[in-house]
Design an enzyme around this catalytic site. Structure first.
Site, PDB file in Angstrom:
ATOM      1  N   TYR A   1     -75.042  35.597   4.643  1.00 55.65           N
ATOM      2  CA  TYR A   1     -74.749  35.653   3.256  1.00 55.65           C
ATOM      3  C   TYR A   1     -73.549  36.220   3.127  1.00 55.65           C
ATOM      4  O   TYR A   1     -72.674  35.714   2.160  1.00 55.65           O
ATOM      5  CB  TYR A   1     -76.069  36.473   2.821  1.00 55.65           C
ATOM      6  CG  TYR A   1     -75.511  36.805   1.333  1.00 55.65           C
ATOM      7  CD1 TYR A   1     -76.041  35.685   0.507  1.00 55.65           C
ATOM      8  CD2 TYR A   1     -74.952  37.996   0.858  1.00 55.65           C
ATOM      9  CE1 TYR A   1     -75.965  36.045  -1.071  1.00 55.65           C
ATOM     10  CE2 TYR A   1     -74.914  37.967  -0.581  1.00 55.65           C
ATOM     11  CZ  TYR A   1     -75.303  37.188  -1.324  1.00 55.65           C
ATOM     12  OH  TYR A   1     -74.985  37.366  -2.931  1.00 55.65           O
TER      13      TYR A   1
ATOM     14  N   PRO B   1     -66.033  43.946  -6.434  1.00 56.11           N
ATOM     15  CA  PRO B   1     -67.253  44.080  -6.464  1.00 56.11           C
ATOM     16  C   PRO B   1     -68.266  43.095  -5.606  1.00 56.11           C
ATOM     17  O   PRO B   1     -67.702  41.888  -5.370  1.00 56.11           O
ATOM     18  CB  PRO B   1     -67.551  43.607  -7.845  1.00 56.11           C
ATOM     19  CG  PRO B   1     -66.394  42.674  -8.215  1.00 56.11           C
ATOM     20  CD  PRO B   1     -65.282  43.290  -7.624  1.00 56.11           C
TER      21      PRO B   1
ATOM     22  N   GLY C   1     -72.321  42.085  -4.759  1.00 51.07           N
ATOM     23  CA  GLY C   1     -73.613  42.440  -4.918  1.00 51.07           C
ATOM     24  C   GLY C   1     -74.361  42.664  -3.749  1.00 51.07           C
ATOM     25  O   GLY C   1     -74.158  41.951  -2.653  1.00 51.07           O
TER      26      GLY C   1
ATOM     27  N   SER D   1     -70.413  46.313  -8.816  1.00 53.87           N
ATOM     28  CA  SER D   1     -71.380  44.752  -9.095  1.00 53.87           C
ATOM     29  C   SER D   1     -72.546  45.043 -10.285  1.00 53.87           C
ATOM     30  O   SER D   1     -73.068  46.104 -10.135  1.00 53.87           O
ATOM     31  CB  SER D   1     -71.472  44.032  -7.960  1.00 53.87           C
ATOM     32  OG  SER D   1     -72.328  42.970  -8.416  1.00 53.87           O
TER      33      SER D   1
ATOM     34  N   GLN E   1     -67.966  45.745 -13.016  1.00 54.84           N
ATOM     35  CA  GLN E   1     -68.043  44.337 -12.988  1.00 54.84           C
ATOM     36  C   GLN E   1     -69.331  43.694 -13.766  1.00 54.84           C
ATOM     37  O   GLN E   1     -70.295  44.136 -13.310  1.00 54.84           O
ATOM     38  CB  GLN E   1     -67.898  43.622 -11.628  1.00 54.84           C
ATOM     39  CG  GLN E   1     -67.882  42.140 -11.544  1.00 54.84           C
ATOM     40  CD  GLN E   1     -69.215  41.458 -11.482  1.00 54.84           C
ATOM     41  OE1 GLN E   1     -70.167  42.156 -10.698  1.00 54.84           O
ATOM     42  NE2 GLN E   1     -69.456  40.394 -11.874  1.00 54.84           N
TER      43      GLN E   1
ATOM     44  N   TYR F   1     -71.258  40.421 -14.992  1.00 57.10           N
ATOM     45  CA  TYR F   1     -71.807  39.023 -15.069  1.00 57.10           C
ATOM     46  C   TYR F   1     -72.504  39.085 -16.429  1.00 57.10           C
ATOM     47  O   TYR F   1     -73.532  39.926 -16.637  1.00 57.10           O
ATOM     48  CB  TYR F   1     -72.986  38.681 -14.126  1.00 57.10           C
ATOM     49  CG  TYR F   1     -72.076  38.306 -12.746  1.00 57.10           C
ATOM     50  CD1 TYR F   1     -71.213  37.389 -12.319  1.00 57.10           C
ATOM     51  CD2 TYR F   1     -72.826  38.982 -11.387  1.00 57.10           C
ATOM     52  CE1 TYR F   1     -70.645  37.274 -11.232  1.00 57.10           C
ATOM     53  CE2 TYR F   1     -72.327  38.594 -10.406  1.00 57.10           C
ATOM     54  CZ  TYR F   1     -71.262  37.873 -10.091  1.00 57.10           C
ATOM     55  OH  TYR F   1     -70.602  37.622  -8.845  1.00 57.10           O
TER      56      TYR F   1
ATOM     57  N   THR G   1     -66.388  38.876 -14.709  1.00 56.63           N
ATOM     58  CA  THR G   1     -66.358  37.681 -13.854  1.00 56.63           C
ATOM     59  C   THR G   1     -66.679  36.358 -14.429  1.00 56.63           C
ATOM     60  O   THR G   1     -67.804  36.185 -15.081  1.00 56.63           O
ATOM     61  CB  THR G   1     -67.209  37.935 -12.357  1.00 56.63           C
ATOM     62  OG1 THR G   1     -66.949  39.145 -11.782  1.00 56.63           O
ATOM     63  CG2 THR G   1     -67.098  36.637 -11.596  1.00 56.63           C
TER      64      THR G   1
ATOM     65  N   LYS H   1     -61.861  37.929 -14.340  1.00 58.65           N
ATOM     66  CA  LYS H   1     -61.770  37.859 -12.849  1.00 58.65           C
ATOM     67  C   LYS H   1     -62.329  36.544 -12.390  1.00 58.65           C
ATOM     68  O   LYS H   1     -63.297  36.026 -12.706  1.00 58.65           O
ATOM     69  CB  LYS H   1     -62.847  38.755 -12.086  1.00 58.65           C
ATOM     70  CG  LYS H   1     -63.000  38.596 -10.310  1.00 58.65           C
ATOM     71  CD  LYS H   1     -63.816  39.638  -9.929  1.00 58.65           C
ATOM     72  CE  LYS H   1     -63.812  39.493  -8.274  1.00 58.65           C
ATOM     73  NZ  LYS H   1     -64.785  38.663  -8.036  1.00 58.65           N
TER      74      LYS H   1
ATOM     75  N   HIS I   1     -63.316  34.160  -5.727  1.00 56.23           N
ATOM     76  CA  HIS I   1     -64.720  34.778  -5.217  1.00 56.23           C
ATOM     77  C   HIS I   1     -64.607  34.650  -3.818  1.00 56.23           C
ATOM     78  O   HIS I   1     -65.982  34.355  -3.298  1.00 56.23           O
ATOM     79  CB  HIS I   1     -65.842  33.917  -5.860  1.00 56.23           C
ATOM     80  CG  HIS I   1     -66.989  35.014  -6.479  1.00 56.23           C
ATOM     81  ND1 HIS I   1     -67.227  35.099  -7.641  1.00 56.23           N
ATOM     82  CD2 HIS I   1     -68.005  35.455  -5.818  1.00 56.23           C
ATOM     83  CE1 HIS I   1     -68.321  35.801  -7.564  1.00 56.23           C
ATOM     84  NE2 HIS I   1     -68.798  36.059  -6.613  1.00 56.23           N
TER      85      HIS I   1
ATOM     86  N   ARG J   1     -66.497  31.236  -2.309  1.00 51.46           N
ATOM     87  CA  ARG J   1     -68.198  31.205  -2.402  1.00 51.46           C
ATOM     88  C   ARG J   1     -68.440  30.710  -3.553  1.00 51.46           C
ATOM     89  O   ARG J   1     -69.812  30.405  -3.913  1.00 51.46           O
ATOM     90  CB  ARG J   1     -68.522  32.560  -2.565  1.00 51.46           C
ATOM     91  CG  ARG J   1     -68.280  33.561  -1.146  1.00 51.46           C
ATOM     92  CD  ARG J   1     -68.505  35.100  -1.543  1.00 51.46           C
ATOM     93  NE  ARG J   1     -70.042  35.202  -1.725  1.00 51.46           N
ATOM     94  CZ  ARG J   1     -70.987  35.644  -0.812  1.00 51.46           C
ATOM     95  NH1 ARG J   1     -70.421  35.568   0.495  1.00 51.46           N
ATOM     96  NH2 ARG J   1     -72.141  35.816  -0.876  1.00 51.46           N
TER      97      ARG J   1
ATOM     98  N   ASP K   1     -57.393  38.762  -5.331  1.00 49.05           N
ATOM     99  CA  ASP K   1     -58.349  38.902  -4.370  1.00 49.05           C
ATOM    100  C   ASP K   1     -58.443  37.670  -3.519  1.00 49.05           C
ATOM    101  O   ASP K   1     -57.960  36.716  -4.248  1.00 49.05           O
ATOM    102  CB  ASP K   1     -59.347  39.625  -4.523  1.00 49.05           C
ATOM    103  CG  ASP K   1     -60.652  38.976  -5.284  1.00 49.05           C
ATOM    104  OD1 ASP K   1     -60.577  37.759  -5.009  1.00 49.05           O
ATOM    105  OD2 ASP K   1     -61.644  39.568  -5.812  1.00 49.05           O
TER     106      ASP K   1
HETATM  107  C1  FMN Z   1     -71.438  39.149  -0.201  1.00 49.55           C
HETATM  108  C2  FMN Z   1     -70.434  38.982  -1.382  1.00 49.55           C
HETATM  109  C3  FMN Z   1     -70.951  39.432  -2.683  1.00 49.55           C
HETATM  110  C4  FMN Z   1     -70.200  39.207  -3.603  1.00 49.55           C
HETATM  111  N1  FMN Z   1     -70.755  39.511  -4.955  1.00 49.55           N
HETATM  112  C5  FMN Z   1     -69.812  39.357  -6.186  1.00 49.55           C
HETATM  113  C6  FMN Z   1     -70.427  40.288  -7.313  1.00 49.55           C
HETATM  114  O1  FMN Z   1     -71.478  40.606  -7.364  1.00 49.55           O
HETATM  115  N2  FMN Z   1     -69.406  40.006  -8.385  1.00 49.55           N
HETATM  116  C7  FMN Z   1     -68.182  39.607  -8.222  1.00 49.55           C
HETATM  117  O2  FMN Z   1     -67.647  39.580  -9.096  1.00 49.55           O
HETATM  118  N3  FMN Z   1     -67.726  39.025  -7.241  1.00 49.55           N
HETATM  119  C8  FMN Z   1     -68.354  39.256  -5.909  1.00 49.55           C
HETATM  120  N4  FMN Z   1     -67.973  38.873  -4.867  1.00 49.55           N
HETATM  121  C9  FMN Z   1     -66.605  38.294  -4.695  1.00 49.55           C
HETATM  122  C10 FMN Z   1     -65.660  39.476  -4.322  1.00 49.55           C
HETATM  123  O3  FMN Z   1     -65.533  40.493  -5.502  1.00 49.55           O
HETATM  124  C11 FMN Z   1     -64.202  39.119  -3.986  1.00 49.55           C
HETATM  125  O4  FMN Z   1     -63.721  38.097  -5.012  1.00 49.55           O
HETATM  126  C12 FMN Z   1     -64.313  38.464  -2.626  1.00 49.55           C
HETATM  127  O5  FMN Z   1     -65.086  39.230  -1.868  1.00 49.55           O
HETATM  128  C13 FMN Z   1     -62.634  38.077  -2.051  1.00 49.55           C
HETATM  129  O6  FMN Z   1     -62.833  37.593  -1.024  1.00 49.55           O
HETATM  130  P1  FMN Z   1     -62.382  38.116   0.467  1.00 49.55           P
HETATM  131  O7  FMN Z   1     -63.611  38.925   0.600  1.00 49.55           O
HETATM  132  O8  FMN Z   1     -62.618  36.855   1.346  1.00 49.55           O
HETATM  133  O9  FMN Z   1     -61.194  39.007   0.548  1.00 49.55           O
HETATM  134  C14 FMN Z   1     -68.688  38.708  -3.658  1.00 49.55           C
HETATM  135  C15 FMN Z   1     -68.374  38.379  -2.501  1.00 49.55           C
HETATM  136  C16 FMN Z   1     -69.204  38.586  -1.213  1.00 49.55           C
HETATM  137  C17 FMN Z   1     -68.507  38.322   0.129  1.00 49.55           C
END
Ligand code: FMN
Length: 369
Positions: A24, A77, A79, A106, A126, A128, A154, A236, A260, A263, A291
């Site tokens: 995940y 952030p 989650g 988050s 952050q 949603y 976001t 974001k 993100h 993702r 990021d």
């Molecule tokens: C497991 C996981 C959960 C995430 N949950 C959130 C979230 O709740 N809110 C959000 O804005 N971004 C979320 N993100 C995105 C991160 O804030 C960030 O943009 C991203 O991890 C950056 O990429 P990197 O980890 O490859 O450097 C999540 C990323 C991951 C890996």
């Protein structure tokens, strides 16, 4: 000091976590084209150092919204951290506070924003946006009261991305309650339930999932949010300069260029490829943070040379959390600070505020033109 390269961190986290939670965190959407491009495209930029300047004193500090921070790092952030470590955001907050790095908590955290605030130093929230405005407004008010100093909205999650690995694993941490810290503690949300989550977990999760995404959210809703809080609002997930322009028209205070971590929309532009055009559009009027793909100090220098005012760390600190809780996060952050300091110095720079485009070149065909 234990030194970790990103690959070591990932391998060690994999050896500790159960396969589904690890996947995940690690995985991206689709076949991970964008997730891989985030890292690969950062490596297409090379630093062109300047020497014979006195770098005996280095300054990694930045200023945002009238406040000075010791380093340009923020914690992205993330989650569902309860699937990684039982102390989840609490451990992350304590580690970040020790080293003076702000967290961005988050919406879908495992602990509530108030529990996190009790452990945290500098903090942003952050958001949603929920499909229910009353829940959204309640979150914003709670964040203000709990001392969060900015709202990070976001925008790249109108729906959950096509997360192929999680679909294959049939793994949805939302459904396990790992994302319920803020929802289950919210008075507006609680009013929607026939009985408390402790008595009927299944119905409470069903209700939460119903409100999690807001696919109908538009710029007009940004205007509504703007009126609802005096805190700075950052968007974001901005990747297109036209959206950066629109954000300024809607009186947004800052942007975070991000996809993100690959993702959400697979096949979309890498985050570093998106950055220069957005910086050009914004022309310093509001801060632009960055990021997706930051793995070492050189990545930070490249992003800041291309105009980012600060960067968010994502997966690296999550792996630190998996490996050794608060200590693990602290080790990762110490490494990132040390690495950045050394990289700034060896690039011949005295301060992150001096980084500029002249310092980087695109390594397409090694002609450096
Ligand atoms: C497991 C996981 C959960 C995430 N949950 C959130 C979230 O709740 N809110 C959000 O804005 N971004 C979320 N993100 C995105 C991160 O804030 C960030 O943009 C991203 O991890 C950056 O990429 P990197 O980890 O490859 O450097 C999540 C990323 C991951 C890996």
């Amino acid at each position: 000091m234990n030194v970790y390269h990103f690959e070591d961190l990932e391998k060690k986290a994999e050896s500790i976590l159960a396969p589904h939670p690890f996947t995940y965190v690690r995985s991206g959407s689709g076949d991970e084209e964008t997730m891989q491009d985030n890292v690969a495209d950062l490596r297409k930029w090379k630093i062109r150092p300047r020497f014979l300047q006195d770098v005996s004193k280095r300054d990694l500090s930045i200023s945002l919204f009238g406040k000075t921070y010791k380093t340009p790092y923020f914690l992205a952030p993330i989650g569902n951290l309860g699937i990684v470590h039982p102390e989840a955001e609490l451990a992350v907050s304590r580690a970040a506070k020790q080293v003076g790095i702000p967290i961005i908590a988050s919406t879908v955290s495992s602990f509530s924003m108030e529990e996190i605030a009790a452990e945290a130093g500098d903090r942003w929230f952050q958001l949603y946006c929920s499909s229910d405005w009353q829940i959204t407004l309640s979150f914003v008010k709670r964040a203000e009261q709990a001392g969060y100093e900015a709202i990070v909205l976001t925008v790249d999650m109108p729906a959950l991305g096509y997360r192929a690995a999680d679909l294959t694993n049939q793994y949805a941490p939302f459904r396990l309650g790992a994302a319920s810290g803020n929802y289950f503690s919210d008075p507006v949300f609680q009013n929607k339930l026939a009985c408390p989550p402790s008595q009927d977990f299944h119905s409470a999760i069903g209700e939460q999932v119903k409100h999690l995404f807001a696919p109908g959210f538009t710029w007009e809703d940004v205007a509504t949010l703007r009126k609802a809080t005096t805190l700075p609002i950052l968007l974001k997930g901005i990747l297109h300069p036209a959206d950066a322009k629109k954000a300024m028209e809607y009186k947004v205070d800052g942007l975070i260029v991000s996809n993100h971590g690959g993702r959400q929309l697979d096949g979309c532009i890498s985050s570093i490829a998106a950055l220069p055009a957005i910086v050009d559009e914004v022309r310093g009027r509001i801060p632009v943070l960055f990021d997706s793909g930051i793995r070492k100090g050189a990545d930070v220098v490249k992003a800041m040379a291309l105009g980012a005012d600060a960067v968010l760390l994502g997966r690296p600190y999550v792996y630190g959390l998996a490996i050794d809780g608060e200590e693990g996060v602290k080790t990762v952050l110490d490494n990132f600070i040390y690495d950045l300091d050394a990289t700034v110095a060896t690039a011949g720079m005295r301060a992150v505020s001096e980084l500029n485009r002249d310092l980087v070149v695109r390594d397409i065909d090694r002609n450096y033109i």
